[in-house]
Design a protein around this motif. Structure first.
Motif, short mmCIF file in Angstrom:
data_model
loop_
_atom_site.label_atom_id
_atom_site.label_comp_id
_atom_site.label_asym_id
_atom_site.label_seq_id
_atom_site.Cartn_x
_atom_site.Cartn_y
_atom_site.Cartn_z
N THR A 118 0.85 -1.18 0.00
CA THR A 118 0.00 0.00 0.00
C THR A 118 0.89 1.24 0.00
OG1 THR A 118 -1.67 -1.16 1.31
CG2 THR A 118 -1.83 1.24 1.23
N VAL A 133 -6.17 5.08 -1.37
CA VAL A 133 -6.00 4.30 -2.59
C VAL A 133 -7.38 3.88 -3.04
CG1 VAL A 133 -5.00 2.23 -3.61
CG2 VAL A 133 -3.70 3.50 -1.89
N ASP A 185 -8.15 2.40 -6.24
CA ASP A 185 -8.20 1.23 -7.11
C ASP A 185 -6.79 0.69 -7.33
OD1 ASP A 185 -9.64 -0.56 -8.92
OD2 ASP A 185 -8.58 0.49 -10.53
N ILE A 186 -6.69 -0.62 -7.50
CA ILE A 186 -5.42 -1.27 -7.79
C ILE A 186 -5.68 -2.28 -8.89
CG2 ILE A 186 -3.54 -2.69 -6.89
CD1 ILE A 186 -4.40 -1.76 -4.06
N ARG A 203 -1.09 -0.49 -11.43
CA ARG A 203 -1.50 0.92 -11.36
C ARG A 203 -2.34 1.13 -10.12
NH1 ARG A 203 -5.63 3.55 -15.51
NH2 ARG A 203 -7.08 2.65 -14.01
N TYR A 204 -1.92 2.08 -9.31
CA TYR A 204 -2.65 2.49 -8.11
C TYR A 204 -3.33 3.82 -8.44
CZ TYR A 204 0.16 -0.89 -5.49
OH TYR A 204 0.75 -2.04 -5.03
N THR A 205 -4.64 3.87 -8.33
CA THR A 205 -5.36 5.13 -8.45
C THR A 205 -5.45 5.70 -7.04
OG1 THR A 205 -6.67 4.21 -10.26
CG2 THR A 205 -7.49 6.23 -9.23
N CYS A 206 -4.81 6.85 -6.86
CA CYS A 206 -4.67 7.43 -5.52
C CYS A 206 -5.33 8.79 -5.44
CB CYS A 206 -3.19 7.58 -5.17
SG CYS A 206 -2.28 6.03 -5.16
N TRP A 218 2.34 4.04 -10.65
CA TRP A 218 2.62 2.68 -11.07
C TRP A 218 3.78 2.08 -10.30
CZ3 TRP A 218 0.41 5.91 -14.52
CH2 TRP A 218 -0.57 5.38 -15.38
N TRP A 234 8.86 2.73 -8.81
CA TRP A 234 7.62 3.50 -8.79
C TRP A 234 7.75 4.63 -9.80
CZ3 TRP A 234 3.35 2.22 -6.05
CH2 TRP A 234 3.49 1.29 -5.02
#
Length: 75
Positions: free
Chosen positions: A18, A35, A37-38, A52-55, A65, A71
């Motif tokens: 995370t 966070v 979405d992953i 891809r992490y939508t933060c 990413w 990262w």
């Protein structure tokens, strides 16, 4: 185009990662509020494939990413 960044993360006992804080190249820190979405996804602007992490950072949605051990963000 992609920009590699440093990241402070939490890894649990199962290996789930995370992201907590994004650190820009000038040392400025951006705390990740949430966070959202992953998913495994390609970066269309930056090239490469990764997670891809939508933060949520400062009330804005940003993609971050994880490409193997690196990262990055799209710029």
């Amino acid at each position: 185009m992609r920009k590699n960044v440093a990241m402070i993360v939490k890894m649990d006992e199962c290996g789930f990662i995370t992201p907590l804080t994004l650190i820009w190249t000038n040392g400025k820190k951006y705390e990740i509020d949430k966070v959202l979405d992953i998913r495994k996804k390609a970066s269309l602007k930056g090239g490469g494939m990764g997670i891809r992490y939508t933060c949520k950072i400062k009330e804005q949605e940003r993609f971050v990413w994880l490409d193997e051990y690196t990262w990055f963000v799209e710029i």
